[in-house]
Every structure is written in C-alpha cells, then in structure tokens.
Design a protein around this motif. Structure first.
Motif, PDB file in Angstrom:
ATOM      1  N   ALA A 121       0.821  -1.214   0.000  1.00  0.00           N
ATOM      2  CA  ALA A 121       0.000   0.000   0.000  1.00  0.00           C
ATOM      3  C   ALA A 121       0.849   1.256   0.000  1.00  0.00           C
ATOM      4  O   ALA A 121       0.405   2.318  -0.473  1.00  0.00           O
ATOM      5  N   ALA A 122       2.075   1.168   0.517  1.00  0.00           N
ATOM      6  CA  ALA A 122       2.944   2.340   0.599  1.00  0.00           C
ATOM      7  C   ALA A 122       3.490   2.769  -0.749  1.00  0.00           C
ATOM      8  O   ALA A 122       4.001   3.883  -0.893  1.00  0.00           O
ATOM      9  N   VAL A 123       3.387   1.916  -1.758  1.00  0.00           N
ATOM     10  CA  VAL A 123       4.132   2.133  -2.995  1.00  0.00           C
ATOM     11  C   VAL A 123       3.438   2.990  -4.046  1.00  0.00           C
ATOM     12  O   VAL A 123       4.071   3.884  -4.635  1.00  0.00           O
ATOM     13  N   PRO A 124       2.148   2.780  -4.405  1.00  0.00           N
ATOM     14  CA  PRO A 124       1.654   3.291  -5.700  1.00  0.00           C
ATOM     15  C   PRO A 124       1.841   4.778  -5.979  1.00  0.00           C
ATOM     16  O   PRO A 124       2.495   5.127  -6.970  1.00  0.00           O
ATOM     17  N   CYS A 125       1.282   5.661  -5.196  1.00  0.00           N
ATOM     18  CA  CYS A 125       1.306   7.082  -5.546  1.00  0.00           C
ATOM     19  C   CYS A 125       2.736   7.578  -5.709  1.00  0.00           C
ATOM     20  O   CYS A 125       3.104   8.130  -6.750  1.00  0.00           O
ATOM     21  N   ALA A 126       3.557   7.378  -4.697  1.00  0.00           N
ATOM     22  CA  ALA A 126       4.935   7.864  -4.750  1.00  0.00           C
ATOM     23  C   ALA A 126       5.798   7.011  -5.672  1.00  0.00           C
ATOM     24  O   ALA A 126       6.612   7.526  -6.447  1.00  0.00           O
ATOM     25  N   GLY A 127       5.632   5.691  -5.607  1.00  0.00           N
ATOM     26  CA  GLY A 127       6.460   4.803  -6.405  1.00  0.00           C
ATOM     27  C   GLY A 127       6.190   4.911  -7.896  1.00  0.00           C
ATOM     28  O   GLY A 127       7.120   4.955  -8.707  1.00  0.00           O
ATOM     29  N   TYR A 128       4.895   4.951  -8.278  1.00  0.00           N
ATOM     30  CA  TYR A 128       4.576   5.073  -9.693  1.00  0.00           C
ATOM     31  C   TYR A 128       5.015   6.435 -10.228  1.00  0.00           C
ATOM     32  O   TYR A 128       5.443   6.547 -11.379  1.00  0.00           O
ATOM     33  N   THR A 129       4.896   7.461  -9.403  1.00  0.00           N
ATOM     34  CA  THR A 129       5.351   8.790  -9.824  1.00  0.00           C
ATOM     35  C   THR A 129       6.847   8.785 -10.116  1.00  0.00           C
ATOM     36  O   THR A 129       7.297   9.298 -11.146  1.00  0.00           O
ATOM     37  N   ALA A 130       7.629   8.206  -9.198  1.00  0.00           N
ATOM     38  CA  ALA A 130       9.072   8.133  -9.407  1.00  0.00           C
ATOM     39  C   ALA A 130       9.404   7.303 -10.637  1.00  0.00           C
ATOM     40  O   ALA A 130      10.261   7.674 -11.450  1.00  0.00           O
ATOM     41  N   GLN A 275      -3.288   4.515 -17.928  1.00  0.00           N
ATOM     42  CA  GLN A 275      -3.875   3.831 -16.781  1.00  0.00           C
ATOM     43  C   GLN A 275      -3.410   2.369 -16.742  1.00  0.00           C
ATOM     44  O   GLN A 275      -3.088   1.843 -15.664  1.00  0.00           O
ATOM     45  N   ARG A 276      -3.364   1.713 -17.889  1.00  0.00           N
ATOM     46  CA  ARG A 276      -2.879   0.337 -17.930  1.00  0.00           C
ATOM     47  C   ARG A 276      -1.401   0.262 -17.525  1.00  0.00           C
ATOM     48  O   ARG A 276      -0.954  -0.744 -16.946  1.00  0.00           O
ATOM     49  N   ASP A 277      -0.674   1.316 -17.821  1.00  0.00           N
ATOM     50  CA  ASP A 277       0.736   1.333 -17.449  1.00  0.00           C
ATOM     51  C   ASP A 277       0.913   1.391 -15.935  1.00  0.00           C
ATOM     52  O   ASP A 277       1.952   0.967 -15.420  1.00  0.00           O
ATOM     53  N   PHE A 278      -0.075   1.916 -15.212  1.00  0.00           N
ATOM     54  CA  PHE A 278      -0.010   1.862 -13.747  1.00  0.00           C
ATOM     55  C   PHE A 278       0.131   0.403 -13.301  1.00  0.00           C
ATOM     56  O   PHE A 278       0.899   0.091 -12.382  1.00  0.00           O
ATOM     57  N   ALA A 279      -0.633  -0.479 -13.934  1.00  0.00           N
ATOM     58  CA  ALA A 279      -0.563  -1.894 -13.567  1.00  0.00           C
ATOM     59  C   ALA A 279       0.813  -2.472 -13.888  1.00  0.00           C
ATOM     60  O   ALA A 279       1.365  -3.259 -13.102  1.00  0.00           O
ATOM     61  N   ARG A 280       1.388  -2.104 -15.030  1.00  0.00           N
ATOM     62  CA  ARG A 280       2.714  -2.615 -15.382  1.00  0.00           C
ATOM     63  C   ARG A 280       3.780  -2.108 -14.407  1.00  0.00           C
ATOM     64  O   ARG A 280       4.664  -2.863 -13.991  1.00  0.00           O
ATOM     65  N   MET A 281       3.712  -0.817 -14.071  1.00  0.00           N
ATOM     66  CA  MET A 281       4.663  -0.284 -13.091  1.00  0.00           C
ATOM     67  C   MET A 281       4.471  -0.971 -11.744  1.00  0.00           C
ATOM     68  O   MET A 281       5.444  -1.307 -11.055  1.00  0.00           O
ATOM     69  N   GLY A 282       3.215  -1.175 -11.369  1.00  0.00           N
ATOM     70  CA  GLY A 282       2.927  -1.857 -10.115  1.00  0.00           C
ATOM     71  C   GLY A 282       3.461  -3.273 -10.096  1.00  0.00           C
ATOM     72  O   GLY A 282       4.023  -3.729  -9.083  1.00  0.00           O
ATOM     73  N   ASP A 283       3.309  -3.995 -11.217  1.00  0.00           N
ATOM     74  CA  ASP A 283       3.834  -5.355 -11.285  1.00  0.00           C
ATOM     75  C   ASP A 283       5.346  -5.362 -11.054  1.00  0.00           C
ATOM     76  O   ASP A 283       5.868  -6.215 -10.317  1.00  0.00           O
ATOM     77  N   ASP A 284       6.052  -4.432 -11.686  1.00  0.00           N
ATOM     78  CA  ASP A 284       7.505  -4.359 -11.527  1.00  0.00           C
ATOM     79  C   ASP A 284       7.876  -4.027 -10.080  1.00  0.00           C
ATOM     80  O   ASP A 284       8.736  -4.685  -9.473  1.00  0.00           O
TER      81      ASP A 284
END
Length: 331
Positions: A121-130, A275-284
C-alpha cells in the motif's frame, strides 16, 4: 462499512471524519476490494482542500490501497475473488480510506507471495510517480547522472532507489539528519539542499562540470532557470509539482526537455493506455518488493480512525517516509 470522508462540499481538512457508508457495488470494469491497508499521501490532504466538482458527498478520501478482491464487476475477465492486489485509484471517484473500495481492473496489480499488504500500500502514488518520471519521461539509464530533490520523501526515496538500481549516479538533496537514510537507498552523493554552494557542488559531480542528465523536482521553484541551471544542455527536468515558469528562459540556452508528472491526470484525460501502465509499473515494483530490492519506507502504521490526524500531520510537514493505515488484519 467504516470510511474516512469529507462530509460536504464546504468541508475542509479539519472536517475530515469517520463515517458509516453502504458497501459499494462494482460496475463494469471494476473490482471491489476488501481493503487491508492504505497509504496516506500528501496529495490526500491537498485534495481535502481542493475538492473536485465530480465528487458526490460524503466523499471517501484516499488513493492507494492493498487488499483482497471481494467481488468482480460485469465484463471483467482475468480476475478472481480472493486474489491479493494493489491499486492507485482514480481521484475523481470515491477513494480507498474505507473497509471496501472499488478499483479499475485494468490499473490493478497482483501481489506476489510474501509481500505484506502494508508494504504494498505504501508504494503506488509515490512509487509510480518516481517510476514514470525516471523511466517513462526521462528514459534514465545506466551511466547517467540524476539529481533527486527531496530524496528522503516518498517520491524522492523511491526515485533514489530505482535510479541506483538502473545503474545511474544519484546525487540526492535532503537535510543532514536524513543523509544516512538516503545513502541506504543508494545515493552516491548526498548534499544539503540549503547549501549556498549547491550549484557548484552538483556540477562538480558531473562529467565536464556540465550538469546532470536528469533532475527530478518535487518542489516547484517558480522560475525554471533555478532548476535548469543544474541540468546540462539537452538534459531533462522532470517536475512532480506544477511545471516551473518558463517565461524568462531565453531560447537556445538549455534546450532541455521539461516533463510534467501527474498520475491523476491519466484518469481525468481518460487515457486508458497510461492507466494500464499503472498496472505494469505496479507489477515491476511489487516484484522488487518480493525480491527484497525495494524499501517501502514505511515509518508508521496507524489505524483507519487515525487517518484524519495523519493527514493534518502531513500538511504540517511533520512526517518522514510513509504513513500506512492498517484497515483489517492480514488474511
């Protein structure tokens, strides 16, 4: 269900309160999650001040959630009840600070075995942005040099880790009390952002003294020349806050590529590929978590009822690292 809400269109941060709401039903393309953990981000308190006209009230706040799929909406394929997932949600829709939330299936990532819900839960907003800033915008690669502003914060901390793992030289800016922590993220050089000789020191760490290949800016300086001075000719300036002002930048002096990063805009624009790329970044990023290659920087775990206070502390800049709220026990 229990939720943390803005009660009405005139409400402000001090008015954020717990509430009892009906459990939402998933529509086409949506998953319903039984929320296990959520991340409390600076954007959450900013949204509590800057309401969106698309909202209905009471409006549930929150963007980042990890949980278990509880129901699958019509026309959704490839997902099953019981799967553990994480999502960065649409800020124009009801949020995730609740016992249940809805998530767009195409932007959702699965959790690998062994990844804790509080870490995910700590990752998406900050992690996907980076991730988007470094790799989708600036195309950072091995051997390049990146200057990371706010390297002890959420975006800056993830950016430092990701850039280091990509083989880049990382020059990190923060306060002296955070130097040791930032070095553990992989920073090669750590400097005090208030140093009166900062420009000379940064340029001194670059090949030929020309400046860095990429600067990641998390605080808008106003005049773009303040940041472009750190970047070599034909380099990249990536801005997370609103773009710096280019009015006084003379032509043919920097030839820099200036990038804006704003995850929420992908939903507002309706741009499904991003939006689909959010899922790819999240998977990585979830794979890196599972392999022990990513520090989620969780500094504090609170409860659902503690979220209003956490939002106010974030606004007062009293927080280092990530605050996560545990909503339910791990299954």
């Amino acid at each position: 269900m229990k939720a943390i809400v803005l009660p009405g269109p005139g409400a402000r941060l001090d008015d954020v309160v717990p509430a009892d709401l009906p459990v939402p039903e998933p529509g086409p393309g949506q998953l319903r999650l039984r929320v296990i953990a959520v991340s409390v981000n600076p954007v959450d308190w900013k949204l509590a001040i800057d309401h969106k006209p698309e909202w209905t009230y009471p409006h549930v706040l929150g963007l980042d959630a990890a949980g278990i799929i509880d129901a699958v909406g019509p026309d959704v394929e490839g997902w099953a009840v019981g799967e553990p997932v994480v999502v960065h949600n649409n800020l124009w829709k009801p949020g995730v600070f609740a016992e249940y939330c809805l998530a767009p299936a195409h932007a959702t990532s699965r959790l690998p075995a062994g990844v804790r819900f509080t870490d995910a839960a700590a990752v998406p907003c900050a992690g996907y942005t980076a991730y988007q800033a470094l790799f989708r915008k600036a195309r950072l690669g091995a051997g390049q040099t990146v200057l990371v502003q706010g390297a002890n914060g959420g975006v800056g901390g993830f950016a430092t880790q990701l850039a280091h793992q990509a083989g880049a030289k990382v020059i990190a800016l923060t306060r002296p009390e955070h130097f040791d922590a930032v070095r553990t993220f992989g920073a090669d050089v750590v400097l005090d952002y208030r140093d009166p000789n900062l420009l000379q020191k940064v340029r001194g760490e670059t090949e030929g003294g020309y400046g860095v290949d990429v600067m990641l800016e998390v605080v808008n300086p106003g005049d773009a020349r303040k940041s472009l001075a750190f970047v070599h000719y034909n380099g990249h300036l990536v801005s997370v806050d609103p773009l710096p002002v280019m009015t006084d930048v003379p032509s043919y002096t920097y030839a820099a590529s200036v990038h804006e990063v704003g995850l929420g805009g992908a939903y507002f624009a309706g741009h499904v590929p991003t939006q689909r790329d959010f899922a790819r970044m999240g998977d990585d990023l979830m794979a890196r978590l599972a392999a022990g290659r990513l520090d989620p920087m969780v500094e504090e775990i609170v409860t659902l009822g503690d979220i209003p206070d956490a939002l106010r502390r974030l606004k007062r800049r009293e927080v280092t690292g990530k605050i996560v709220a545990r909503i339910a026990p791990d299954p």
